[in-house]
Design a protein around this motif. Structure first.
Motif, short mmCIF file in Angstrom:
data_model
loop_
_atom_site.label_atom_id
_atom_site.label_comp_id
_atom_site.label_asym_id
_atom_site.label_seq_id
_atom_site.Cartn_x
_atom_site.Cartn_y
_atom_site.Cartn_z
N ASP A 222 0.82 -1.22 0.00
CA ASP A 222 0.00 0.00 0.00
C ASP A 222 0.85 1.26 0.00
O ASP A 222 0.47 2.27 -0.59
CB ASP A 222 -0.91 -0.01 1.23
N HIS A 223 1.99 1.22 0.69
CA HIS A 223 2.94 2.34 0.74
C HIS A 223 4.34 1.76 0.77
O HIS A 223 4.56 0.66 1.30
CB HIS A 223 2.74 3.21 1.98
N VAL A 224 5.30 2.49 0.23
CA VAL A 224 6.71 2.08 0.32
C VAL A 224 7.55 3.30 0.67
O VAL A 224 7.22 4.43 0.28
CB VAL A 224 7.22 1.44 -0.99
N PHE A 225 8.65 3.06 1.40
CA PHE A 225 9.57 4.12 1.77
C PHE A 225 11.00 3.63 1.68
O PHE A 225 11.31 2.50 2.06
CB PHE A 225 9.30 4.61 3.21
N ASN A 226 11.86 4.51 1.16
CA ASN A 226 13.30 4.25 1.16
C ASN A 226 13.85 4.79 2.47
O ASN A 226 13.91 6.00 2.68
CB ASN A 226 13.98 4.92 -0.03
N SER A 227 14.24 3.91 3.36
CA SER A 227 14.65 4.32 4.70
C SER A 227 16.03 4.96 4.72
O SER A 227 16.46 5.47 5.77
CB SER A 227 14.64 3.12 5.65
N LYS A 235 8.33 8.97 10.78
CA LYS A 235 7.20 9.84 11.10
C LYS A 235 6.03 9.55 10.16
O LYS A 235 4.87 9.47 10.59
CB LYS A 235 7.62 11.30 10.98
N LYS A 236 6.32 9.34 8.89
CA LYS A 236 5.27 9.09 7.90
C LYS A 236 4.58 7.75 8.17
O LYS A 236 3.35 7.64 8.04
CB LYS A 236 5.86 9.10 6.49
N VAL A 237 5.36 6.73 8.54
CA VAL A 237 4.76 5.42 8.84
C VAL A 237 3.81 5.53 10.03
O VAL A 237 2.69 5.01 10.00
CB VAL A 237 5.85 4.36 9.10
N THR A 241 -0.35 4.95 9.78
CA THR A 241 -0.94 3.85 10.53
C THR A 241 -1.67 4.32 11.79
O THR A 241 -2.20 3.49 12.54
CB THR A 241 0.15 2.85 10.94
N GLU A 242 -1.64 5.63 12.02
CA GLU A 242 -2.28 6.23 13.20
C GLU A 242 -1.75 5.63 14.50
O GLU A 242 -2.50 5.17 15.35
CB GLU A 242 -3.81 6.09 13.11
N GLY A 243 -0.44 5.60 14.59
CA GLY A 243 0.18 5.15 15.84
C GLY A 243 1.27 4.12 15.70
O GLY A 243 1.99 3.85 16.67
N ASP A 260 16.05 0.36 14.01
CA ASP A 260 15.04 1.35 13.61
C ASP A 260 13.61 0.89 13.86
O ASP A 260 12.70 1.72 13.98
CB ASP A 260 15.19 1.67 12.12
N CYS A 261 13.37 -0.41 13.93
CA CYS A 261 12.00 -0.94 13.97
C CYS A 261 11.16 -0.46 15.15
O CYS A 261 9.97 -0.13 14.97
CB CYS A 261 12.02 -2.46 13.94
N PRO A 262 11.68 -0.40 16.38
CA PRO A 262 10.82 -0.01 17.51
C PRO A 262 10.11 1.32 17.32
O PRO A 262 9.00 1.51 17.83
CB PRO A 262 11.79 0.03 18.69
N ALA A 263 10.71 2.25 16.58
CA ALA A 263 10.13 3.58 16.40
C ALA A 263 8.85 3.56 15.57
O ALA A 263 8.07 4.52 15.61
CB ALA A 263 11.16 4.51 15.75
N ILE A 264 8.62 2.47 14.80
CA ILE A 264 7.43 2.45 13.94
C ILE A 264 6.39 1.43 14.41
O ILE A 264 5.37 1.25 13.77
CB ILE A 264 7.80 2.16 12.47
N ILE A 265 6.65 0.76 15.54
CA ILE A 265 5.73 -0.27 16.04
C ILE A 265 4.75 0.34 17.02
O ILE A 265 5.12 1.14 17.89
CB ILE A 265 6.52 -1.41 16.72
N ARG A 266 3.48 -0.03 16.90
CA ARG A 266 2.43 0.50 17.77
C ARG A 266 2.71 0.14 19.23
O ARG A 266 2.83 -1.05 19.58
CB ARG A 266 1.08 -0.08 17.35
#
Length: 352
Positions: A222-227, A235-237, A241-243, A260-266
């Motif tokens: 649905d969305h892709v990002f070059n990290s 921030k965009k992720v 995902t609203e959180g 990096d993963c913990p920053a994008i996990i709910r």
């Protein structure tokens, strides 16, 4: 049937840390084994780890050893045992690489063959000859006939990457409509995206290669990002995902991607699924885990007991690896492309 008694094999030699295209004897199957003419052998990142310094537990046995642990082929002959006799000459088959284990103890059934109670497990492609050779013997207990309509020359990646990606996604236990980040959209991840979409999840693909991200979009992300190039990707992720994502499945060998993963996990309910194996051990914040910021889990990524559901799901939902094919002598080039992050999907050697 083989026309002679020898075959070509791409073998890793510890003495010079290089591949050599050798001529070796064609093996004969024992009672519980099948002799298979390899149709396709595909390259996995863990094959490349043989050439790298690492402390993640890869164990080598014989030297030199034929590399490769991901293949499909055609049965040439069978051993005389009851299990092997269930197969017949001409069957199109896929198989897994753990051998010499019992396949029946609790660890073999519920954890992984690596932890078999016999302590005798070996892995083809590492401690025994693997699949980048023209013929191979495989254990009939870790082999299955391909579903109708599945092409034996393109099915090879499903018998490591496919089973691994399927269970890496399914074992997250998400509900339809929840968000999943697929971290690393290459050989494993492009299959992970397909499985996640087939299971009804919303998917964000993350990678450092634009070609892999394009592949992820083709697979339904649905969305892709070059990290690497998008400084605001985290921030965009979180905003999309609203959180944060409900699960981040990391298929990469990058320690930084795990960091990096913990920053994008709910927070509170999100999951980090560990699949890819970096050279260095992972570092997790104990306070985050203790206070329930996120959960960490691994996936049982391939035994004879969970192989069949992954392959049948692939056939039912028409999930296919995107495979670029080469000749056996091109294997060093394939490894160079993988190391340079210039490969998309999976690369495989197709035998005549």
């Amino acid at each position: 049937m083989p026309k002679g008694k020898t075959m070509r094999a791409q073998q890793y030699d510890q003495r010079d840390n290089k591949l050599h295209l050798n001529t070796i004897p064609i093996p004969s199957p024992r009672d519980h084994e099948l002799l298979v003419k390899v149709s396709c052998a595909s390259l996995c990142h863990s094959d490349v780890m043989l050439f790298e310094p690492n402390d993640q537990g890869l164990i080598l046995g014989q030297n030199p050893v034929t590399i490769g642990h991901e293949a499909s082929g055609v049965v040439v002959s069978t051993g005389s045992g009851d299990v092997a006799s269930k197969f017949k000459e001409g069957d199109n088959v896929g198989f897994l690489c753990a051998v010499e284990c019992c396949y029946d103890c609790k660890p073999c059934r519920e954890v992984h063959n690596s932890w078999c109670e016999t302590g005798k497990t070996q892995m083809q492609g590492f401690s025994q000859n693997g699949y980048f050779q023209e013929y191979v013997v495989v254990d009939a207990r870790a082999t299955m006939v391909l579903p109708d309509g599945m092409d034996v020359k393109t099915a090879a990646p499903l018998f490591c990457a496919g089973v691994t990606a399927y269970h890496g996604v399914e074992d997250c236990g998400l509900e339809k409509g929840q968000w999943m980040a697929v971290v690393g959209c290459g050989g494993l991840g492009h299959l992970g995206v397909q499985y996640a979409k087939a299971m009804g999840y919303k998917v964000i693909g993350l990678d450092i290669a634009d070609a892999a991200l394009e592949e992820a979009k083709k697979c339904g992300a649905d969305h892709v990002f070059n990290s690497m190039t998008d400084k605001d990707w985290k921030k965009k992720v979180v905003e999309i995902t609203e959180g944060g994502v409900d699960a981040a499945v990391n298929f990469t060998a990058s320690k930084k991607s795990y960091d990096d993963c913990p920053a994008i996990i709910r927070p509170g309910s999100g999951l980090l699924m560990v699949v890819g194996i970096p050279r260095q051990p992972l570092e997790l914040n104990a306070l985050d885990i203790a206070l329930g910021k996120y959960r960490v889990k691994g996936s049982n990524n391939g035994t004879c007991h969970n192989m069949k559901p992954a392959i049948e799901f692939s056939a039912k939902h028409n999930i296919k690896p995107h495979l670029t094919t080469y000749k056996l002598e091109d294997l060093p080039k394939m490894i160079e492309l993988m190391n340079a992050h210039k490969a998309t999907g999976r690369m495989g050697v197709v035998f005549d």
